[in-house]
Design a protein around this motif. Structure first.
Motif, mmCIF file in Angstrom:
data_model
loop_
_atom_site.group_PDB
_atom_site.id
_atom_site.type_symbol
_atom_site.label_atom_id
_atom_site.label_comp_id
_atom_site.label_asym_id
_atom_site.label_seq_id
_atom_site.Cartn_x
_atom_site.Cartn_y
_atom_site.Cartn_z
ATOM 1 N N SER A 294 -18.286 31.095 55.257
ATOM 2 C CA SER A 294 -18.178 30.481 56.577
ATOM 3 C C SER A 294 -18.149 31.538 57.667
ATOM 4 C CB SER A 294 -16.899 29.646 56.643
ATOM 5 O OG SER A 294 -16.663 29.227 57.970
ATOM 6 N N ASN A 295 -18.786 31.211 58.805
ATOM 7 C CA ASN A 295 -18.764 32.124 59.942
ATOM 8 C C ASN A 295 -17.407 32.154 60.641
ATOM 9 O OD1 ASN A 295 -21.394 32.970 59.635
ATOM 10 N ND2 ASN A 295 -22.225 31.329 60.892
ATOM 11 N N ASP A 296 -16.448 31.344 60.152
ATOM 12 C CA ASP A 296 -15.105 31.344 60.736
ATOM 13 C C ASP A 296 -14.456 32.720 60.665
ATOM 14 O OD1 ASP A 296 -14.152 27.990 59.647
ATOM 15 O OD2 ASP A 296 -15.345 28.701 61.351
ATOM 16 N N SER A 297 -14.858 33.545 59.674
ATOM 17 C CA SER A 297 -14.252 34.867 59.517
ATOM 18 C C SER A 297 -14.544 35.765 60.713
ATOM 19 C CB SER A 297 -14.753 35.531 58.231
ATOM 20 O OG SER A 297 -16.148 35.754 58.298
ATOM 21 N N LYS B 134 -14.133 35.043 63.644
ATOM 22 C CA LYS B 134 -13.139 34.765 64.678
ATOM 23 C C LYS B 134 -11.776 35.383 64.361
ATOM 24 C CE LYS B 134 -15.315 30.298 65.721
ATOM 25 N NZ LYS B 134 -15.097 28.823 65.769
ATOM 26 N N LEU B 135 -11.664 35.983 63.158
ATOM 27 C CA LEU B 135 -10.394 36.574 62.741
ATOM 28 C C LEU B 135 -10.257 37.990 63.280
ATOM 29 C CD1 LEU B 135 -10.300 35.427 59.002
ATOM 30 C CD2 LEU B 135 -9.281 34.297 61.000
ATOM 31 N N GLN C 253 -5.779 39.962 60.305
ATOM 32 C CA GLN C 253 -6.033 38.753 59.514
ATOM 33 C C GLN C 253 -7.068 39.016 58.422
ATOM 34 O OE1 GLN C 253 -7.009 36.313 62.982
ATOM 35 N NE2 GLN C 253 -5.296 34.932 62.500
ATOM 36 N N GLN D 58 -6.516 38.721 54.404
ATOM 37 C CA GLN D 58 -7.412 37.863 53.632
ATOM 38 C C GLN D 58 -8.023 38.637 52.460
ATOM 39 O OE1 GLN D 58 -11.512 36.576 55.050
ATOM 40 N NE2 GLN D 58 -10.372 34.670 55.391
#
Length: 261
Positions: free
Chosen positions: A2-5, A7-8, A12, A16
């Protein structure tokens, strides 16, 4: 993925990654004796050979005892089957022959450091060369940060370490650190596992070689202490040490598996 990473933030992402490493990284199922024998072979293959000099020990289950190699055997000859079980007085409880009398300082260090499960002492050539300069090891490269702020220094050589005075001196000099550079002598690693001790010994010799190379070209520049400690904690994790040890073991075992027997 996911491209959500994306935003970390950095912290974080580190957390992870650590969780993922603890979940996915697995070592091999070697016995304690096999790990110790493999460590001898791995170090021999990576520049830690100095004839019969140097000792490698690991605590045994019985209080006040540890495994070590038999005096008269080189690191390249050590097998799980020819290791000795000795007590703090270096009396042989299992096995034949005798332990290295210099193992006496191991007994002192085990007494002083209940956290230590494995001790490695070698005269690896670059470390030995650096020790002749009577200067501390400088950790100033990412690859060496596993030892950042974790190497003590004993600036004077007390002589052959077979007496109790030397044992007290060495145990005091290393303090609560994992590593020690002994002037005019070599390196010492005191660690919580055989795997970690092996990896730190390999890192120490590489760091000593890089120190000598860099110092011959100019002045070594320090790194940011916070980043050095962050890198150390990133590398120095149980699972990373376990899989790194397994990698070096596979390299060594390609030459033969007799050390496991």
């Amino acid at each position: 993925m996911s491209n959500d990473s994306f935003k970390l933030d950095r912290e974080q992402l580190i957390k992870q990654s650590l969780v993922q490493m603890d979940k996915h990284l697995q070592g091999e199922n070697y016995t304690q004796a096999q790990k110790l024998a493999l460590t001898c072979r791995i170090l021999f293959d990576n520049g830690h050979d100095s004839g019969l000099a140097g000792q490698i020990t690991a605590r045994s289950e019985q209080s006040g005892t540890y495994l070590t190699q038999r005096l008269g055997f080189g690191f390249d000859e050590i097998c799980a089957s020819n290791l000795l079980l000795v007590n703090e007085d270096l009396q042989v409880l299992q096995g034949g022959g005798m332990a290295n009398p210099a193992n006496r300082f191991h007994s002192w260090l085990y007494r002083a450091r209940p956290d230590v499960q494995c001790i490695i002492h070698t005269h690896a050539v670059h470390t030995a060369a650096l020790s002749m300069l009577e200067v501390p090891l400088e950790i100033s490269h990412m690859d060496n940060c596993v030892l950042y702020d974790d190497v003590a220094f004993l600036p004077k050589w007390p002589g052959v370490p077979v007496g109790n005075d030397e044992g007290e001196l060495i145990a005091k000099a290393i303090g609560d650190k994992h590593a020690l550079l002994l002037a005019h002598h070599g390196l010492l690693i005191a660690s919580t596992s055989i795997e970690e001790a092996c990896i730190l010994a390999l890192a120490f010799e590489r760091a000593a070689r890089m120190h000598l190379l860099a110092a011959s070209a100019g002045r070594i520049q320090p790194i940011d202490p916070n980043l050095g400690r962050e890198a150390r904690d990133w590398i120095l994790r149980g699972q990373r040490s376990t899989v790194a040890f397994a990698y070096y073991a596979r390299r060594t075992l390609r030459k033969g598996t007799d050390c496991l027997g």
